[in-house]
Design an enzyme around this catalytic site. Structure first.
Site, short mmCIF file in Angstrom:
data_model
loop_
_atom_site.label_atom_id
_atom_site.label_comp_id
_atom_site.label_asym_id
_atom_site.label_seq_id
_atom_site.Cartn_x
_atom_site.Cartn_y
_atom_site.Cartn_z
CB SER A 112 -0.88 -4.31 5.72
OG SER A 112 -1.22 -2.96 5.83
CG HIS A 113 -4.34 -3.48 8.44
ND1 HIS A 113 -4.12 -3.59 7.09
CD2 HIS A 113 -5.51 -4.09 8.68
CE1 HIS A 113 -5.13 -4.24 6.54
NE2 HIS A 113 -5.99 -4.56 7.48
CG ASP A 276 -0.05 0.29 7.90
OD1 ASP A 276 0.88 1.03 7.56
OD2 ASP A 276 -0.59 -0.51 7.10
CG ASP A 278 2.40 -2.18 4.96
OD1 ASP A 278 1.56 -1.67 5.72
OD2 ASP A 278 2.16 -2.41 3.75
CG ASP A 280 0.49 0.63 3.31
OD1 ASP A 280 0.15 0.49 4.51
OD2 ASP A 280 0.24 -0.23 2.43
NE ARG A 281 -4.32 0.00 6.16
CZ ARG A 281 -5.46 -0.61 6.40
NH1 ARG A 281 -6.17 -0.30 7.47
NH2 ARG A 281 -5.90 -1.55 5.59
CE LYS A 375 -2.97 1.38 2.39
NZ LYS A 375 -3.09 0.24 1.46
C1 VG1 Z 1 -8.22 -3.16 3.44
C2 VG1 Z 1 -8.74 -1.76 3.19
C3 VG1 Z 1 -8.29 -1.28 1.83
C4 VG1 Z 1 -6.75 -1.37 1.75
C5 VG1 Z 1 -6.31 -2.78 2.06
C6 VG1 Z 1 -4.80 -2.90 2.11
O1 VG1 Z 1 -8.75 -4.04 2.49
O2 VG1 Z 1 -10.14 -1.72 3.28
O3 VG1 Z 1 -8.73 0.04 1.63
O4 VG1 Z 1 -6.31 -1.02 0.45
O5 VG1 Z 1 -6.80 -3.18 3.34
O6 VG1 Z 1 -4.28 -2.03 3.09
P1 VG1 Z 1 -10.01 -5.01 2.81
O7 VG1 Z 1 -10.18 -5.87 1.58
O8 VG1 Z 1 -9.67 -5.76 4.04
O9 VG1 Z 1 -11.17 -4.09 3.05
V1 VG1 Z 1 -2.83 -2.35 3.87
O10 VG1 Z 1 -2.38 -1.06 4.74
O11 VG1 Z 1 -2.46 -3.69 3.20
O12 VG1 Z 1 -1.66 -2.30 2.92
CO CO Z 2 -0.45 -1.27 5.22
#
Ligand code: VG1
Ligand code: CO
Length: 542
Positions: A112-113, A276, A278, A280-281, A375
Protein backbone atom coordinates in the site's frame (compact mmCIF):
# COMPACT_ATOMS: atom_id res chain seq x y z
CA UNK A 1 5.05 -30.27 -15.93
CA UNK A 2 5.57 -31.75 -12.51
CA UNK A 3 4.32 -30.64 -9.14
CA UNK A 4 7.05 -30.59 -6.53
CA UNK A 5 6.27 -30.87 -2.85
CA UNK A 6 8.97 -28.91 -1.09
CA UNK A 7 9.82 -29.50 2.55
CA UNK A 8 9.81 -26.36 4.63
CA UNK A 9 9.34 -25.22 8.20
CA UNK A 10 7.47 -22.40 9.93
CA UNK A 11 8.92 -18.88 9.71
CA UNK A 12 8.30 -16.66 12.72
CA UNK A 13 6.18 -13.55 12.40
CA UNK A 14 4.09 -14.29 9.31
CA UNK A 15 1.14 -12.58 10.95
CA UNK A 16 -1.12 -10.43 8.77
CA UNK A 17 -1.68 -6.95 10.21
CA UNK A 18 -4.31 -4.29 9.49
CA UNK A 19 -4.10 -5.08 5.78
CA UNK A 20 -2.32 -8.34 4.94
CA UNK A 21 1.26 -9.44 5.57
CA UNK A 22 3.82 -6.64 5.18
CA UNK A 23 7.59 -6.99 5.51
CA UNK A 24 10.79 -5.57 4.13
CA UNK A 25 11.25 -6.75 0.53
CA UNK A 26 14.45 -8.73 1.27
CA UNK A 27 12.50 -10.61 3.95
CA UNK A 28 9.76 -11.48 1.45
CA UNK A 29 12.43 -12.55 -1.06
CA UNK A 30 14.08 -14.79 1.52
CA UNK A 31 14.11 -18.58 1.28
CA UNK A 32 10.58 -20.08 1.46
CA UNK A 33 9.14 -16.80 2.82
CA UNK A 34 6.62 -15.89 0.10
CA UNK A 35 6.00 -19.59 -0.62
CA UNK A 36 5.17 -20.45 3.00
CA UNK A 37 2.65 -17.63 3.29
CA UNK A 38 0.99 -18.35 -0.05
CA UNK A 39 0.71 -22.04 0.83
CA UNK A 40 -0.84 -21.06 4.17
CA UNK A 41 -3.42 -19.00 2.24
CA UNK A 42 -4.27 -21.93 -0.04
CA UNK A 43 -4.36 -24.37 2.87
CA UNK A 44 -6.92 -22.20 4.65
CA UNK A 45 -9.17 -21.15 1.76
CA UNK A 46 -8.65 -24.22 -0.46
CA UNK A 47 -7.45 -23.97 -4.07
CA UNK A 48 -8.73 -27.13 -5.77
CA UNK A 49 -10.97 -26.24 -8.71
CA UNK A 50 -11.15 -22.58 -7.68
CA UNK A 51 -10.75 -19.31 -9.57
CA UNK A 52 -8.73 -16.42 -8.18
CA UNK A 53 -7.77 -12.90 -9.20
CA UNK A 54 -4.09 -11.86 -8.97
CA UNK A 55 -2.42 -8.49 -9.31
CA UNK A 56 -0.37 -5.93 -7.49
CA UNK A 57 0.74 -2.33 -7.35
CA UNK A 58 3.84 -2.88 -9.51
CA UNK A 59 6.41 -2.40 -6.78
CA UNK A 60 9.79 -4.15 -6.82
CA UNK A 61 9.39 -8.00 -6.73
CA UNK A 62 5.73 -7.70 -7.92
CA UNK A 63 6.53 -9.45 -11.22
CA UNK A 64 8.59 -12.26 -9.69
CA UNK A 65 6.12 -12.85 -6.87
CA UNK A 66 3.28 -13.11 -9.41
CA UNK A 67 5.06 -15.95 -11.23
CA UNK A 68 5.64 -17.81 -7.95
CA UNK A 69 2.00 -17.40 -6.91
CA UNK A 70 0.78 -18.61 -10.33
CA UNK A 71 2.96 -21.73 -10.18
CA UNK A 72 1.76 -22.44 -6.65
CA UNK A 73 -1.89 -21.90 -7.56
CA UNK A 74 -1.48 -24.39 -10.42
CA UNK A 75 0.31 -26.87 -8.16
CA UNK A 76 -2.48 -26.59 -5.60
CA UNK A 77 -5.11 -27.43 -8.21
CA UNK A 78 -6.67 -24.03 -8.94
CA UNK A 79 -8.77 -24.03 -12.12
CA UNK A 80 -8.14 -20.47 -13.28
CA UNK A 81 -6.39 -17.26 -12.29
CA UNK A 82 -7.33 -13.87 -13.74
CA UNK A 83 -4.22 -11.65 -13.75
CA UNK A 84 -3.89 -7.98 -14.55
CA UNK A 85 -1.58 -7.34 -17.53
CA UNK A 86 1.97 -6.92 -16.28
CA UNK A 87 0.75 -8.35 -12.92
CA UNK A 88 -0.76 -4.90 -12.29
CA UNK A 89 -4.07 -4.31 -10.52
CA UNK A 90 -5.05 -1.57 -8.15
CA UNK A 91 -6.64 -2.87 -4.96
CA UNK A 92 -10.14 -1.55 -5.86
CA UNK A 93 -9.82 -2.91 -9.42
CA UNK A 94 -8.88 -6.33 -8.00
CA UNK A 95 -11.89 -6.18 -5.70
CA UNK A 96 -14.10 -5.38 -8.69
CA UNK A 97 -12.68 -8.23 -10.81
CA UNK A 98 -13.27 -10.69 -7.97
CA UNK A 99 -16.93 -9.67 -7.84
CA UNK A 100 -17.50 -9.20 -11.58
CA UNK A 101 -16.17 -12.68 -12.40
CA UNK A 102 -17.74 -14.30 -9.32
CA UNK A 103 -14.38 -15.77 -8.37
CA UNK A 104 -13.38 -17.43 -5.11
CA UNK A 105 -11.18 -14.55 -4.03
CA UNK A 106 -7.91 -12.93 -4.95
CA UNK A 107 -4.33 -12.29 -3.95
CA UNK A 108 -3.15 -8.67 -4.04
CA UNK A 109 0.57 -7.93 -3.89
CA UNK A 110 1.06 -4.59 -2.21
CA UNK A 111 2.38 -2.84 0.86
CA UNK A 112 0.00 0.00 0.00
CA UNK A 113 1.31 3.38 1.11
CA UNK A 114 4.66 1.99 2.32
CA UNK A 115 7.62 2.79 0.02
CA UNK A 116 8.71 0.13 -2.50
CA UNK A 117 12.10 -1.03 -3.77
CA UNK A 118 14.79 -3.60 -3.03
CA UNK A 119 15.24 -2.26 0.50
CA UNK A 120 11.71 -1.03 1.15
CA UNK A 121 8.45 -2.91 1.68
CA UNK A 122 6.45 -5.70 0.06
CA UNK A 123 3.14 -7.24 1.03
CA UNK A 124 0.55 -9.91 0.22
CA UNK A 125 -3.12 -9.80 1.13
CA UNK A 126 -5.99 -12.16 0.44
CA UNK A 127 -9.47 -10.95 -0.48
CA UNK A 128 -12.57 -13.11 -0.19
CA UNK A 129 -15.21 -13.92 -2.82
CA UNK A 130 -17.13 -10.76 -1.86
CA UNK A 131 -14.07 -8.77 -3.00
CA UNK A 132 -13.20 -7.61 0.52
CA UNK A 133 -10.16 -8.19 2.74
CA UNK A 134 -10.14 -11.48 4.62
CA UNK A 135 -11.80 -11.01 8.02
CA UNK A 136 -9.88 -11.49 11.26
CA UNK A 137 -11.00 -15.12 11.69
CA UNK A 138 -9.51 -16.04 8.30
CA UNK A 139 -6.24 -14.12 8.69
CA UNK A 140 -5.84 -15.66 12.13
CA UNK A 141 -6.27 -19.14 10.59
CA UNK A 142 -3.63 -18.25 7.96
CA UNK A 143 -1.23 -17.13 10.66
CA UNK A 144 -1.90 -20.34 12.60
CA UNK A 145 -1.12 -22.33 9.44
CA UNK A 146 2.23 -20.52 9.00
CA UNK A 147 3.25 -21.75 12.44
CA UNK A 148 2.75 -25.43 11.55
CA UNK A 149 3.53 -25.60 7.83
CA UNK A 150 5.86 -28.44 6.73
CA UNK A 151 5.63 -28.34 2.93
CA UNK A 152 4.45 -26.32 -0.04
CA UNK A 153 3.54 -27.22 -3.61
CA UNK A 154 5.21 -25.72 -6.67
CA UNK A 155 4.73 -26.46 -10.35
CA UNK A 156 7.93 -26.87 -12.31
CA UNK A 157 7.22 -24.53 -15.24
CA UNK A 158 8.42 -21.55 -17.23
CA UNK A 159 7.14 -18.03 -16.56
CA UNK A 160 3.77 -17.11 -18.02
CA UNK A 161 3.89 -14.14 -20.41
CA UNK A 162 1.94 -11.52 -18.50
CA UNK A 163 2.91 -8.75 -20.93
CA UNK A 164 -0.04 -9.14 -23.30
CA UNK A 165 -3.75 -9.71 -22.81
CA UNK A 166 -4.75 -13.29 -23.59
CA UNK A 167 -5.22 -16.85 -22.35
CA UNK A 168 -2.42 -19.19 -21.27
CA UNK A 169 -2.25 -22.64 -19.71
CA UNK A 170 -0.05 -23.46 -16.76
CA UNK A 171 -0.22 -27.19 -16.04
CA UNK A 172 -3.94 -27.82 -15.77
CA UNK A 173 -4.73 -24.22 -14.85
CA UNK A 174 -5.98 -21.42 -17.09
CA UNK A 175 -4.28 -18.04 -16.78
CA UNK A 176 -6.32 -15.17 -18.22
CA UNK A 177 -4.30 -11.97 -18.59
CA UNK A 178 -6.73 -9.03 -18.65
CA UNK A 179 -6.50 -5.30 -19.13
CA UNK A 180 -6.22 -3.89 -15.59
CA UNK A 181 -8.17 -0.71 -16.34
CA UNK A 182 -11.13 -1.37 -18.65
CA UNK A 183 -13.58 -3.19 -16.36
CA UNK A 184 -12.88 -0.72 -13.56
CA UNK A 185 -13.36 2.29 -15.83
CA UNK A 186 -16.65 0.82 -17.07
CA UNK A 187 -17.84 0.47 -13.47
CA UNK A 188 -17.03 4.12 -12.80
CA UNK A 189 -19.12 5.14 -15.84
CA UNK A 190 -22.15 3.42 -14.27
CA UNK A 191 -21.80 5.40 -11.03
CA UNK A 192 -20.98 8.93 -12.13
CA UNK A 193 -22.31 11.51 -14.56
CA UNK A 194 -19.41 11.42 -17.01
CA UNK A 195 -21.07 13.88 -19.46
CA UNK A 196 -21.51 16.47 -16.68
CA UNK A 197 -17.91 16.08 -15.52
CA UNK A 198 -16.67 16.21 -19.13
CA UNK A 199 -18.66 19.42 -19.68
CA UNK A 200 -17.02 20.92 -16.59
CA UNK A 201 -13.54 20.14 -17.95
CA UNK A 202 -14.57 21.51 -21.33
CA UNK A 203 -15.60 24.73 -19.61
CA UNK A 204 -12.04 25.27 -18.38
CA UNK A 205 -12.05 23.44 -15.03
CA UNK A 206 -8.45 22.55 -14.20
CA UNK A 207 -7.26 19.60 -12.16
CA UNK A 208 -4.00 18.02 -11.02
CA UNK A 209 -3.94 14.28 -10.30
CA UNK A 210 -0.75 12.99 -8.67
CA UNK A 211 -0.47 9.19 -8.87
CA UNK A 212 2.87 9.28 -7.02
CA UNK A 213 4.49 6.87 -9.53
CA UNK A 214 2.21 4.15 -8.21
CA UNK A 215 -0.58 2.00 -9.56
CA UNK A 216 -3.34 4.55 -10.29
CA UNK A 217 -1.43 6.24 -13.14
CA UNK A 218 -2.91 4.16 -15.99
CA UNK A 219 -6.38 4.32 -14.42
CA UNK A 220 -6.22 8.09 -13.96
CA UNK A 221 -4.98 8.78 -17.49
CA UNK A 222 -7.65 6.56 -19.06
CA UNK A 223 -10.54 7.92 -16.98
CA UNK A 224 -9.64 11.58 -16.45
CA UNK A 225 -7.78 12.45 -19.64
CA UNK A 226 -9.10 9.94 -22.21
CA UNK A 227 -12.72 9.53 -21.14
CA UNK A 228 -13.49 12.81 -19.35
CA UNK A 229 -11.39 15.10 -21.51
CA UNK A 230 -9.22 16.63 -18.80
CA UNK A 231 -6.25 18.43 -20.34
CA UNK A 232 -3.26 16.28 -21.29
CA UNK A 233 -0.82 16.52 -18.41
CA UNK A 234 -3.57 16.69 -15.78
CA UNK A 235 -2.16 13.39 -14.48
CA UNK A 236 1.40 13.56 -13.17
CA UNK A 237 3.70 10.81 -11.88
CA UNK A 238 1.40 8.56 -13.85
CA UNK A 239 3.79 5.73 -14.75
CA UNK A 240 3.99 3.02 -12.06
CA UNK A 241 7.64 2.44 -11.14
CA UNK A 242 9.11 -0.44 -9.07
CA UNK A 243 10.45 2.03 -6.50
CA UNK A 244 7.67 4.62 -7.00
CA UNK A 245 10.40 6.95 -8.26
CA UNK A 246 11.79 7.05 -4.74
CA UNK A 247 8.57 8.65 -3.54
CA UNK A 248 6.63 7.64 -0.47
CA UNK A 249 3.29 6.84 -2.11
CA UNK A 250 1.18 8.04 0.79
CA UNK A 251 -1.28 10.75 -0.27
CA UNK A 252 -1.09 13.21 2.59
CA UNK A 253 0.17 16.79 2.89
CA UNK A 254 3.63 15.60 3.98
CA UNK A 255 4.36 13.10 1.22
CA UNK A 256 2.29 14.76 -1.52
CA UNK A 257 4.00 18.07 -0.85
CA UNK A 258 4.43 19.02 -4.51
CA UNK A 259 0.68 18.78 -5.01
CA UNK A 260 -0.01 20.79 -1.85
CA UNK A 261 2.43 23.51 -2.94
CA UNK A 262 0.71 23.77 -6.30
CA UNK A 263 -2.78 23.84 -4.79
CA UNK A 264 -1.82 26.57 -2.33
CA UNK A 265 0.28 28.54 -4.84
CA UNK A 266 -0.60 31.29 -7.29
CA UNK A 267 -2.65 30.06 -10.26
CA UNK A 268 -3.68 26.87 -8.43
CA UNK A 269 -5.90 24.46 -10.37
CA UNK A 270 -9.55 24.12 -9.24
CA UNK A 271 -9.06 20.64 -7.84
CA UNK A 272 -6.18 18.38 -6.87
CA UNK A 273 -5.94 14.75 -5.84
CA UNK A 274 -3.36 12.10 -5.03
CA UNK A 275 -3.52 8.38 -4.45
CA UNK A 276 -1.38 5.75 -2.75
CA UNK A 277 0.70 2.76 -3.85
CA UNK A 278 -2.20 0.39 -4.47
CA UNK A 279 -4.80 3.00 -5.39
CA UNK A 280 -7.21 2.59 -2.51
CA UNK A 281 -6.44 5.88 -0.75
CA UNK A 282 -7.08 9.44 -1.85
CA UNK A 283 -6.28 12.95 -0.80
CA UNK A 284 -8.45 15.69 -2.28
CA UNK A 285 -7.65 19.37 -2.13
CA UNK A 286 -9.24 22.46 -3.63
CA UNK A 287 -7.50 25.69 -4.60
CA UNK A 288 -6.21 26.86 -1.22
CA UNK A 289 -8.48 24.38 0.57
CA UNK A 290 -7.25 21.12 2.12
CA UNK A 291 -9.99 18.58 2.77
CA UNK A 292 -9.31 16.37 5.78
CA UNK A 293 -10.28 12.75 5.11
CA UNK A 294 -12.88 12.77 7.89
CA UNK A 295 -14.48 15.88 6.37
CA UNK A 296 -14.27 14.34 2.92
CA UNK A 297 -16.35 11.36 4.08
CA UNK A 298 -18.92 13.71 5.60
CA UNK A 299 -19.16 15.92 2.50
CA UNK A 300 -19.44 12.89 0.23
CA UNK A 301 -22.20 11.44 2.43
CA UNK A 302 -24.12 14.72 2.39
CA UNK A 303 -23.83 15.09 -1.41
CA UNK A 304 -23.65 11.54 -2.80
CA UNK A 305 -27.24 11.72 -4.06
CA UNK A 306 -26.01 14.19 -6.70
CA UNK A 307 -24.26 11.29 -8.50
CA UNK A 308 -26.40 8.86 -10.52
CA UNK A 309 -25.09 5.77 -8.70
CA UNK A 310 -26.32 7.12 -5.36
CA UNK A 311 -29.39 9.09 -6.48
CA UNK A 312 -31.63 6.81 -4.41
CA UNK A 313 -29.85 7.92 -1.25
CA UNK A 314 -27.67 6.02 1.19
CA UNK A 315 -28.59 3.09 3.43
CA UNK A 316 -26.04 4.14 6.04
CA UNK A 317 -22.55 5.50 6.64
CA UNK A 318 -19.77 3.62 8.40
CA UNK A 319 -16.50 5.03 9.69
CA UNK A 320 -13.56 3.58 11.54
CA UNK A 321 -13.46 4.47 15.22
CA UNK A 322 -10.54 6.94 14.98
CA UNK A 323 -12.28 8.79 12.11
CA UNK A 324 -14.02 11.99 13.27
CA UNK A 325 -17.72 12.08 14.02
CA UNK A 326 -18.38 14.53 11.16
CA UNK A 327 -20.00 11.75 9.11
CA UNK A 328 -22.23 10.82 12.07
CA UNK A 329 -23.74 14.32 12.01
CA UNK A 330 -24.63 13.88 8.35
CA UNK A 331 -26.12 10.43 8.99
CA UNK A 332 -28.24 11.87 11.80
CA UNK A 333 -29.46 14.70 9.57
CA UNK A 334 -30.32 12.23 6.79
CA UNK A 335 -31.96 9.83 9.24
CA UNK A 336 -29.82 6.91 8.05
CA UNK A 337 -27.73 4.30 9.87
CA UNK A 338 -24.27 5.11 11.24
CA UNK A 339 -21.62 2.61 12.26
CA UNK A 340 -18.28 2.80 14.08
CA UNK A 341 -15.86 -0.02 13.30
CA UNK A 342 -12.24 -0.86 14.18
CA UNK A 343 -9.45 0.40 11.90
CA UNK A 344 -9.09 -1.56 8.65
CA UNK A 345 -11.40 -2.00 5.68
CA UNK A 346 -12.15 -5.66 6.50
CA UNK A 347 -14.56 -4.48 9.19
CA UNK A 348 -16.82 -2.74 6.65
CA UNK A 349 -17.39 -5.89 4.59
CA UNK A 350 -20.34 -7.33 6.50
CA UNK A 351 -22.10 -3.95 6.72
CA UNK A 352 -21.73 -3.49 2.94
CA UNK A 353 -22.77 -7.09 2.15
CA UNK A 354 -25.84 -6.74 4.38
CA UNK A 355 -26.86 -3.49 2.70
CA UNK A 356 -26.62 -1.56 5.96
CA UNK A 357 -23.92 0.85 4.85
CA UNK A 358 -23.46 2.44 1.41
CA UNK A 359 -20.49 4.73 2.11
CA UNK A 360 -17.52 3.93 4.34
CA UNK A 361 -14.47 5.91 5.33
CA UNK A 362 -11.33 6.09 7.39
CA UNK A 363 -9.33 9.07 8.60
CA UNK A 364 -6.29 7.60 6.83
CA UNK A 365 -7.37 8.95 3.42
CA UNK A 366 -9.68 6.03 2.63
CA UNK A 367 -13.22 6.36 1.29
CA UNK A 368 -15.35 3.91 -0.61
CA UNK A 369 -18.80 2.51 -1.19
CA UNK A 370 -20.69 -0.69 -1.89
CA UNK A 371 -19.53 -0.70 -5.54
CA UNK A 372 -16.52 -2.80 -4.43
CA UNK A 373 -15.36 -4.11 -1.05
CA UNK A 374 -12.22 -1.98 -0.72
CA UNK A 375 -11.61 1.67 -0.28
CA UNK A 376 -11.21 3.30 -3.65
CA UNK A 377 -9.08 6.36 -4.33
CA UNK A 378 -10.20 7.23 -7.86
CA UNK A 379 -13.82 6.55 -6.97
CA UNK A 380 -13.60 9.25 -4.29
CA UNK A 381 -11.97 11.65 -6.76
CA UNK A 382 -14.76 11.02 -9.29
CA UNK A 383 -17.51 11.46 -6.70
CA UNK A 384 -15.96 14.80 -5.73
CA UNK A 385 -15.77 15.78 -9.41
CA UNK A 386 -19.43 14.80 -9.90
CA UNK A 387 -20.44 16.92 -6.89
CA UNK A 388 -18.36 19.87 -8.14
CA UNK A 389 -19.94 19.55 -11.61
CA UNK A 390 -23.46 19.65 -10.16
CA UNK A 391 -22.98 22.28 -7.44
CA UNK A 392 -20.75 24.51 -9.57
CA UNK A 393 -19.02 25.81 -6.43
CA UNK A 394 -15.41 25.72 -5.30
CA UNK A 395 -14.14 23.10 -2.85
CA UNK A 396 -13.59 25.89 -0.29
CA UNK A 397 -17.21 27.05 -0.57
CA UNK A 398 -18.57 23.51 -0.30
CA UNK A 399 -16.49 22.96 2.86
CA UNK A 400 -17.55 26.28 4.39
CA UNK A 401 -21.22 25.59 3.72
CA UNK A 402 -20.85 22.10 5.18
CA UNK A 403 -19.35 23.41 8.43
CA UNK A 404 -21.95 26.17 8.67
CA UNK A 405 -24.67 23.56 8.51
CA UNK A 406 -23.21 20.74 10.61
CA UNK A 407 -20.52 22.41 12.71
CA UNK A 408 -16.87 21.45 12.35
CA UNK A 409 -15.05 18.49 13.83
CA UNK A 410 -11.48 19.78 14.02
CA UNK A 411 -9.30 16.76 13.49
CA UNK A 412 -5.67 15.71 13.22
CA UNK A 413 -3.54 12.58 13.43
CA UNK A 414 -0.01 12.66 14.80
CA UNK A 415 2.25 9.72 13.92
CA UNK A 416 5.38 8.83 15.87
CA UNK A 417 7.30 6.37 13.69
CA UNK A 418 9.97 3.73 14.27
CA UNK A 419 9.64 3.70 18.05
CA UNK A 420 11.24 0.74 19.83
CA UNK A 421 8.42 -1.82 20.09
CA UNK A 422 9.01 -2.56 23.78
CA UNK A 423 8.70 1.14 24.66
CA UNK A 424 5.52 1.56 22.63
CA UNK A 425 4.03 -1.56 24.21
CA UNK A 426 4.95 -0.36 27.71
CA UNK A 427 3.33 3.01 27.06
CA UNK A 428 0.11 1.46 25.79
CA UNK A 429 0.01 -1.02 28.69
CA UNK A 430 0.38 1.77 31.25
CA UNK A 431 -2.26 3.85 29.49
CA UNK A 432 -4.68 0.92 29.38
CA UNK A 433 -4.10 0.29 33.09
CA UNK A 434 -4.90 3.93 33.86
CA UNK A 435 -8.25 3.99 32.04
CA UNK A 436 -10.61 2.92 34.87
CA UNK A 437 -9.53 5.91 37.01
CA UNK A 438 -9.71 8.59 34.32
CA UNK A 439 -13.38 9.60 34.33
CA UNK A 440 -13.89 12.94 36.07
CA UNK A 441 -10.24 13.98 35.88
CA UNK A 442 -9.52 17.47 34.51
CA UNK A 443 -6.52 17.82 32.17
CA UNK A 444 -5.53 21.06 30.44
CA UNK A 445 -8.92 22.48 31.37
CA UNK A 446 -10.78 19.54 29.77
CA UNK A 447 -12.91 17.19 31.87
CA UNK A 448 -12.73 13.50 30.97
CA UNK A 449 -16.18 11.93 30.69
CA UNK A 450 -15.20 8.36 29.78
CA UNK A 451 -12.23 6.24 28.71
CA UNK A 452 -12.08 2.73 27.30
CA UNK A 453 -10.31 0.31 25.01
CA UNK A 454 -12.50 0.06 21.91
CA UNK A 455 -14.14 -3.33 21.39
CA UNK A 456 -16.40 -4.06 18.43
CA UNK A 457 -19.17 -6.56 18.03
CA UNK A 458 -19.99 -7.05 14.36
CA UNK A 459 -23.73 -6.37 14.06
CA UNK A 460 -24.06 -8.93 11.25
CA UNK A 461 -22.12 -12.00 12.39
CA UNK A 462 -21.63 -11.20 16.08
CA UNK A 463 -17.84 -11.64 15.97
CA UNK A 464 -15.99 -9.63 18.61
CA UNK A 465 -12.72 -7.70 18.15
CA UNK A 466 -11.00 -6.51 21.31
CA UNK A 467 -8.32 -3.93 22.09
CA UNK A 468 -8.83 -1.85 18.95
CA UNK A 469 -7.56 1.43 20.41
CA UNK A 470 -7.71 3.54 23.56
CA UNK A 471 -10.42 6.22 23.55
CA UNK A 472 -10.50 9.14 25.95
CA UNK A 473 -13.68 11.22 25.69
CA UNK A 474 -14.15 14.70 27.15
CA UNK A 475 -17.29 16.43 28.32
CA UNK A 476 -17.12 19.08 25.58
CA UNK A 477 -17.14 16.38 22.88
CA UNK A 478 -13.38 16.42 22.34
CA UNK A 479 -11.69 13.07 21.94
CA UNK A 480 -8.24 11.45 22.01
CA UNK A 481 -7.53 8.04 20.49
CA UNK A 482 -4.24 6.14 20.66
CA UNK A 483 -3.32 2.91 18.93
CA UNK A 484 -0.29 1.21 17.45
CA UNK A 485 -0.12 0.74 13.68
CA UNK A 486 -0.61 -2.71 12.20
CA UNK A 487 0.99 -1.91 8.84
CA UNK A 488 4.51 -0.76 9.69
CA UNK A 489 7.65 -2.80 9.09
CA UNK A 490 10.08 -0.84 11.24
CA UNK A 491 9.58 -0.97 15.03
CA UNK A 492 6.26 0.47 16.21
CA UNK A 493 4.29 3.46 14.97
CA UNK A 494 2.15 5.27 17.51
CA UNK A 495 -0.92 6.92 16.05
CA UNK A 496 -2.45 9.71 18.11
CA UNK A 497 -5.85 10.88 16.86
CA UNK A 498 -7.22 14.23 18.04
CA UNK A 499 -10.69 15.69 17.67
CA UNK A 500 -12.58 18.73 18.90
CA UNK A 501 -16.03 19.94 17.88
CA UNK A 502 -16.99 23.55 17.13
CA UNK A 503 -20.71 24.13 16.63
CA UNK A 504 -20.30 27.53 14.94
CA UNK A 505 -21.25 30.00 13.66
CA UNK A 506 -18.05 31.52 15.13
CA UNK A 507 -14.68 29.78 15.11
CA UNK A 508 -15.16 27.54 12.08
CA UNK A 509 -12.05 28.63 10.18
CA UNK A 510 -9.25 28.17 12.66
CA UNK A 511 -6.00 26.34 12.01
CA UNK A 512 -6.66 22.73 13.14
CA UNK A 513 -3.40 22.39 15.14
CA UNK A 514 -4.18 25.59 16.98
CA UNK A 515 -7.82 24.65 17.59
CA UNK A 516 -6.68 21.27 18.91
CA UNK A 517 -3.82 22.58 21.07
CA UNK A 518 -5.37 21.80 24.49
CA UNK A 519 -6.39 18.32 23.32
CA UNK A 520 -2.85 17.67 22.05
CA UNK A 521 -1.36 18.77 25.39
CA UNK A 522 -3.83 16.59 27.29
CA UNK A 523 -2.85 13.56 25.18
CA UNK A 524 0.84 14.00 26.00
CA UNK A 525 0.06 14.37 29.71
CA UNK A 526 -2.23 11.35 29.85
CA UNK A 527 -0.11 8.95 27.78
CA UNK A 528 3.35 10.14 28.87
CA UNK A 529 4.53 9.93 25.28
CA UNK A 530 7.82 11.71 25.89
CA UNK A 531 8.63 9.70 29.00
CA UNK A 532 8.19 6.35 27.24
CA UNK A 533 9.40 7.15 23.74
CA UNK A 534 11.55 10.26 24.07
CA UNK A 535 9.41 11.87 21.37
CA UNK A 536 7.56 15.16 21.55
CA UNK A 537 7.27 16.12 17.90
CA UNK A 538 5.40 13.78 15.55
CA UNK A 539 7.06 12.54 12.35
CA UNK A 540 3.92 13.04 10.27
CA UNK A 541 0.93 15.28 10.94
CA UNK A 542 -2.20 14.79 8.86
C1 VG1 B 1 -3.37 2.04 8.28
C2 VG1 B 1 -4.54 2.98 8.45
C3 VG1 B 1 -5.84 2.23 8.28
C4 VG1 B 1 -5.84 1.53 6.91
C5 VG1 B 1 -4.61 0.64 6.78
C6 VG1 B 1 -4.50 0.02 5.41
O1 VG1 B 1 -3.41 1.05 9.26
O2 VG1 B 1 -4.51 3.60 9.70
O3 VG1 B 1 -6.92 3.12 8.38
O4 VG1 B 1 -7.00 0.73 6.76
O5 VG1 B 1 -3.43 1.42 7.00
O6 VG1 B 1 -4.43 1.03 4.43
P1 VG1 B 1 -2.49 1.11 10.60
O7 VG1 B 1 -2.74 -0.19 11.32
O8 VG1 B 1 -1.09 1.31 10.15
O9 VG1 B 1 -2.97 2.32 11.36
V1 VG1 B 1 -3.66 0.78 2.96
O10 VG1 B 1 -3.97 2.01 1.96
O11 VG1 B 1 -3.18 -0.68 3.16
O12 VG1 B 1 -4.36 -0.26 2.13
CO1 CO C 1 -3.49 1.45 0.10
Amino acid sequence: MTVHTIQTQPIAGQKPGTSGLRKKTPVFMGRHYLENFVQAIFDVVGAEGKTFVLGGDGRYFNDRAAQVILRMAAANGAARVIVGQGAILSTPAASHLIRLNKTDGGIIMSASHNPGGPHEDFGVKFNMSNGGPAPEGVTEAMFQRTTEITEYKMLDAHDVDLGAVGRHHLGGMIVDVVDPVSDYAALMETLFDFPAIAAMFKGGFRMRMDSMCAVTGPYAVEILENRLGAATGTCVNATPLPDFGGMHPDPNPTWAKALMDEMFGADAPDFGAASDGDGDRNMVVGAGAYVSPSDSLAVLAANAHLAPGYARGLAGVARSMPTSAAADRVADALGIGKYETPTGWKFFGNLLDAGRATLCGEESFGTGSDHVREKDGLWAVLLWLNILAVRKQSVATILAEHWAKFGRNYYSRHDFEAIASDKADAMMAALRASLPALAGRVVEGLTISAADDFAYTDPVDGSVSQKQGVRILFEDGSRIVLRLSGTGTDGATLRLYLERYAAGPEGLDRDPQEALAPVIRAAHVLAGIEGYTGRVTPDVIT
